[in-house]
Each structure stands twice: as C-alpha cells, then as structure tokens.
Enzyme design. Structure first.
Site, PDB file in Angstrom:
ATOM      1  N   ARG A 105       0.732  -1.146   0.074  1.00  0.00           N
ATOM      2  CA  ARG A 105       0.075  -0.037  -0.270  1.00  0.00           C
ATOM      3  C   ARG A 105       0.996   1.206  -0.128  1.00  0.00           C
ATOM      4  O   ARG A 105       0.497   2.063   0.472  1.00  0.00           O
ATOM      5  CB  ARG A 105      -0.925   0.002   1.177  1.00  0.00           C
ATOM      6  CG  ARG A 105      -1.871  -1.020   1.316  1.00  0.00           C
ATOM      7  CD  ARG A 105      -3.044  -0.848   0.078  1.00  0.00           C
ATOM      8  NE  ARG A 105      -4.136  -2.036   0.220  1.00  0.00           N
ATOM      9  CZ  ARG A 105      -4.105  -3.150  -0.087  1.00  0.00           C
ATOM     10  NH1 ARG A 105      -3.037  -3.576  -0.696  1.00  0.00           N
ATOM     11  NH2 ARG A 105      -5.013  -3.966   0.366  1.00  0.00           N
TER      12      ARG A 105
ATOM     13  N   SER B 207     -10.125  -0.339   3.724  1.00  0.00           N
ATOM     14  CA  SER B 207      -9.405  -0.603   5.111  1.00  0.00           C
ATOM     15  C   SER B 207      -8.658   0.870   5.621  1.00  0.00           C
ATOM     16  O   SER B 207      -7.990   1.532   4.746  1.00  0.00           O
ATOM     17  CB  SER B 207      -7.942  -1.515   4.732  1.00  0.00           C
ATOM     18  OG  SER B 207      -8.532  -2.744   4.141  1.00  0.00           O
TER      19      SER B 207
ATOM     20  N   GLU C 165      -3.995   3.881   6.403  1.00  0.00           N
ATOM     21  CA  GLU C 165      -3.680   3.843   4.962  1.00  0.00           C
ATOM     22  C   GLU C 165      -4.000   4.972   4.171  1.00  0.00           C
ATOM     23  O   GLU C 165      -3.380   5.180   3.230  1.00  0.00           O
ATOM     24  CB  GLU C 165      -4.707   2.332   4.482  1.00  0.00           C
ATOM     25  CG  GLU C 165      -4.100   1.686   3.321  1.00  0.00           C
ATOM     26  CD  GLU C 165      -5.032   0.870   2.703  1.00  0.00           C
ATOM     27  OE1 GLU C 165      -5.266   1.594   1.442  1.00  0.00           O
ATOM     28  OE2 GLU C 165      -5.411  -0.060   2.906  1.00  0.00           O
TER      29      GLU C 165
HETATM   30  N1  EPU Z   1     -11.242 -10.113  10.800  1.00  0.00           N
HETATM   31  C1  EPU Z   1     -11.731 -10.267  12.081  1.00  0.00           C
HETATM   32  N2  EPU Z   1     -12.717  -9.255  12.309  1.00  0.00           N
HETATM   33  C2  EPU Z   1     -12.762  -8.001  11.463  1.00  0.00           C
HETATM   34  C3  EPU Z   1     -12.070  -7.971  10.219  1.00  0.00           C
HETATM   35  C4  EPU Z   1     -11.160  -9.154   9.994  1.00  0.00           C
HETATM   36  O1  EPU Z   1     -11.343 -11.103  12.822  1.00  0.00           O
HETATM   37  O2  EPU Z   1     -13.591  -7.283  11.787  1.00  0.00           O
HETATM   38  C5  EPU Z   1      -9.888 -11.331  10.594  1.00  0.00           C
HETATM   39  C6  EPU Z   1     -10.744 -12.036   9.377  1.00  0.00           C
HETATM   40  O3  EPU Z   1     -11.626 -13.147   9.974  1.00  0.00           O
HETATM   41  C7  EPU Z   1      -9.651 -12.896   8.500  1.00  0.00           C
HETATM   42  C8  EPU Z   1      -8.570 -11.679   8.962  1.00  0.00           C
HETATM   43  O4  EPU Z   1      -8.960 -10.855   9.866  1.00  0.00           O
HETATM   44  O5  EPU Z   1      -9.225 -13.995   9.358  1.00  0.00           O
HETATM   45  C9  EPU Z   1      -8.205 -10.856   7.742  1.00  0.00           C
HETATM   46  O6  EPU Z   1      -9.525 -10.212   7.149  1.00  0.00           O
HETATM   47  P1  EPU Z   1      -9.892  -9.960   5.647  1.00  0.00           P
HETATM   48  O7  EPU Z   1      -9.915 -11.273   4.938  1.00  0.00           O
HETATM   49  O8  EPU Z   1     -11.354  -9.319   5.432  1.00  0.00           O
HETATM   50  O9  EPU Z   1      -8.634  -9.060   5.026  1.00  0.00           O
HETATM   51  P2  EPU Z   1      -7.845  -7.683   5.631  1.00  0.00           P
HETATM   52  O10 EPU Z   1      -6.394  -8.246   5.911  1.00  0.00           O
HETATM   53  O11 EPU Z   1      -9.026  -7.242   6.699  1.00  0.00           O
HETATM   54  C10 EPU Z   1      -7.082  -7.241   3.458  1.00  0.00           C
HETATM   55  C11 EPU Z   1      -6.713  -5.693   2.510  1.00  0.00           C
HETATM   56  C12 EPU Z   1      -7.959  -5.444   1.788  1.00  0.00           C
HETATM   57  C13 EPU Z   1      -8.507  -6.539   0.820  1.00  0.00           C
HETATM   58  C14 EPU Z   1      -8.385  -7.916   1.629  1.00  0.00           C
HETATM   59  C15 EPU Z   1      -8.673  -9.031   0.817  1.00  0.00           C
HETATM   60  C16 EPU Z   1      -5.296  -4.405   4.017  1.00  0.00           C
HETATM   61  C17 EPU Z   1      -5.247  -3.091   4.646  1.00  0.00           C
HETATM   62  N3  EPU Z   1      -6.343  -4.875   3.518  1.00  0.00           N
HETATM   63  O12 EPU Z   1      -7.892  -6.829   4.197  1.00  0.00           O
HETATM   64  O13 EPU Z   1      -7.779  -4.310   0.961  1.00  0.00           O
HETATM   65  O14 EPU Z   1      -9.418  -6.297   0.080  1.00  0.00           O
HETATM   66  O15 EPU Z   1      -7.069  -8.170   2.543  1.00  0.00           O
HETATM   67  O16 EPU Z   1      -7.242  -9.397   0.127  1.00  0.00           O
HETATM   68  O17 EPU Z   1      -4.470  -4.920   3.403  1.00  0.00           O
HETATM   69  C18 EPU Z   1      -8.045  -1.975   1.111  1.00  0.00           C
HETATM   70  O18 EPU Z   1      -6.912  -1.944   1.139  1.00  0.00           O
HETATM   71  O19 EPU Z   1      -9.083  -0.898   1.315  1.00  0.00           O
HETATM   72  C19 EPU Z   1      -8.633  -3.235   1.157  1.00  0.00           C
HETATM   73  C20 EPU Z   1     -10.006  -3.413   1.192  1.00  0.00           C
END
Ligand code: EPU
Length: 354
Positions: free
Chosen positions: A164, A250, A350
C-alpha cells in the site's frame, strides 16, 4: 481551462465528507495541465491531485489547487510472446477497467475487482486484494511533472512499490528505497498506466476466502471470470459499498512483526490471525486486532467502525449529516491507542489525511 471556486468535494470523496475545494480545475486532457502551468498564479500554487477520492480523509476545506483527474481512454498497446500490454488513462474507474480487460480476453486483474477508485490512483497506493497487488501486473506509467510541465515515464522499480505504498505517497524529503526519484506526492500527476498481462494465465487462489469458494462450489479450475464473480461476491458480503455507506476501504495497514513479537502475542492471545511472509516476518490481521479490542459498531460522532469488518471506518451520517474528517481522525486515534495498549502494535493509517 475553467477554475471552479468553493466547489463541494462531497461527491468526489468516497467517505462523503462535506469539505470544499477553494479552487478546482478538471483535467480532461494533458493540455489542461499545461494551461494550469502556463498561468503564473496557478503554476505557483501548491497542488492536490484528486483521483477517485477513495483513499482520502478530508479534515477541512482543501487549500491547495485541486486537480481533478478526468482523463479517459483505454487501449491495447502491444504484445510479445508472453504478455499483452494494456493501457488505461488515469481517470478511468478501476473496476470498469478490470471488467473491460476480461471482456477483451485479457485476464490477470480479476482478483482486484471492485476496488473503488480510479486507474491513476491505483499505483499511488499499490492497491491489492485476494493475493494480487497492482505491482504484480504493472508495466509502467506516464506522468506530468507539476513543476516543469514535462512528461515522464516510470517503471515498477522507479515507482518504489511497497505494501500500500509507492513514491507517490511520499514528499520530496522522503525518497523511497530503490528509486532514483525523489518522493513525488503533490509533484506529479499520473496520466496513464500500462499493465503487463500474461498470456499463460494462472488463477491466483491462495487467499483463504477464495479457497473456501472453491470448496463450496466444487469448481477446481475456475475461469478468470469466475474468480472475478467470486471476488465481487466476497467483497459485497463484507465491505460496505461507498455509494451506500461512505468509507475509504481498509483504514489501517496490516502490521508486520518479528516471529519473536508474534510468539509473544500468541502467548497472550492464542487466536490472533497471522500469516508468515516470505521474508521471515509475520503479518497480523489489523481487522482482527481492532475487533478483539471491541471496536466493531462503535462511533465517534457520525464516524463509525463497520459492523462486518473492523478495519473499515464508515460515515454513518450519510450525505445529509456526514461525519467530519476530524471525527474520523479522532476515532482512528482512539483505535490506535487501544490496539497499542493491548498488543503493543502501532497501526499505521492507509488513507491520506488531507
Ligand atoms: N478479521 C476479524 N475481524 C474483523 C476483520 C477481520 O476477525 O473485523 C479477520 C478475518 O476473519 C480474517 C482476517 O482478519 O481472518 C483478515 O481479514 P480479511 O480477509 O477481511 O482481510 P484484511 O486483511 O482485513 C486485506 C486488505 C483489503 C483486501 C483484503 C483481501 C489491507 C489493509 N487490507 O484486508 O484491502 O480487500 O485483504 O485481500 O491490506 C483496502 O486496502 O482498502 C482493502 C479493502
């Protein structure tokens, strides 16, 4: 060229925050940029380049001259034995561009479907989702130097992409490792981006949510179109549509820690979601950390933490009573403090706070 005064930016930022641009020029051609630079007063003014507005928090009226990028067009540029080279102008909506490449038979961007924002903003923060980052498909970009008016091109190494992150997120004092160029934030306007899409397409299915879809549907060899549909469905299920609930995706980056730090946290919090990275460090899920601190559904004024994904801050007041940038920043700081106190980790925002 027309200079619009005191224009509301509410429709132009995905949070839907009601700030104004003191002066705004729409850039629909490169000549529009040259016209700005030919005007001594405008040329000397600090500038703020506005793309899709999906990664910014406006904390007040924007004083720098806003250059709103509305450059349009997309085309096949060329090909070799291994790749198609496809170009889009900076003002094209990212998701429409992804869908168009698939319609043309050039897969490769499907994992990044439905990411809000414009093509020109995509390299700025090296967008990524479901196992693919922009830098994995990036060839080069064209930009205009806002000081000299000269056009220049950058390859991937020169963009200094990180998680990012890129040279476009840093000011002149913060040149990024690996790049010969100074930080380009506010100094350059991206006009076109080119993508290198492999003819020998391979699905990218390593991400947990996609593996689950495969198991649920029994489809072992999905097409790019199928992955596109899965990604759209996954995103719609857990991320708010900015057209309905204002947000900037995010709000924090997923932090990385050393294996020792991670072991220490697991000792205290056995359920912490973590992923080992190729370089030996460990990525933690910021959403999980925030969720564990009990933030889901909490608010400061009209800024809130999304109920289905704690990593996303939302505008609960809609267009009529939008949250302010100050409320978003106050909420973000409170989240940072509580995550730091419980886990010893400082979350890094971010979006760009303007
Ligand atoms: N989780 C929780 N509670 C929450 C949110 C997440 O327990 O409220 C857990 C989920 O269950 C999962 C883990 O955290 O085990 C990761 O969550 P998720 O798969 O939703 O992905 P993320 O790491 O939160 C990242 C990117 C997103 C992207 C997704 C899919 C970043 C900062 N964010 O989110 O990107 O869509 O992976 O690849 O890297 C963005 O940058 O705006 C964005 C949406």
């Amino acid at each position: 060229m027309m200079v619009e005064q005191n224009l509301s930016l509410q429709p132009y930022n995905s949070f839907g925050i009601a700030a104004k641009a003191q002066r705004l020029v729409r850039v629909a051609s490169e000549a529009d940029v040259q016209a700005v630079l030919a005007d001594p007063a405008l040329a000397a003014a600090p500038k703020f380049v506005l793309g899709g507005g999906s990664n910014i928090v406006l904390t007040g009226d924007v004083k720098p001259l806003v250059l709103k990028v509305e450059l349009k067009g997309r085309r096949w540029v060329g090909e070799d034995e291994r790749h198609w080279l496809i170009e889009a102008a900076a003002g094209e909506p990212w998701h429409d561009f992804v869908a168009w490449t698939l319609d043309q038979g050039w897969p490769g961007l499907e994992n990044m479907a439905l990411i809000p924002g414009s093509v020109g903003a995509a390299p700025v923060q090296n967008i990524g989702a479901y196992g693919v980052e922009l830098q994995d498909r990036f060839d080069s970009l064209d930009a205009i130097d806002l000081t000299t008016g000269r056009s220049f091109s950058l390859n991937a190494a020169q963009c200094a992409f990180g998680y990012r992150d890129s040279i476009f997120k840093h000011g002149p004092q913060q040149a990024r490792g690996g790049s010969q160029h100074m930080g380009l934030a506010g100094k350059a306007l991206i006009t076109r981006v080119r993508f290198k899409l492999a003819k020998a397409w391979r699905p990218e299915l390593g991400y947990q949510d996609l593996l689950r879809r495969q198991q649920e549907t029994g489809v072992t060899h999905p097409t790019a179109r199928q992955i596109f549909d899965w990604v759209c469905a996954i995103r719609r299920a857990k991320l708010p549509d900015p057209a309905v609930i204002g947000n900037a995706g995010s709000f924090f980056k997923n932090p990385t820690v050393t294996p020792e730090q991670c072991a220490d946290i697991i000792g205290r919090e056995p359920k912490v979601v973590h992923y080992p990275l190729a370089d030996g460090s460990i990525k933690l899920a910021a959403g999980w950390l925030i969720d564990a601190c009990g933030w889901k559904g909490k608010s400061v004024g009209n800024a809130g933490v999304y109920e289905k994904q704690a990593l996303v801050l939302v505008n609960r007041g809609g267009a009529a009573h939008p949250c302010t940038g100050g409320e978003v920043v106050t909420l973000a700081k409170a989240i940072q403090t509580s995550v730091y106190e419980r886990f010893g980790i400082l979350l890094e925002p971010e979006p760009v706070v303007v």
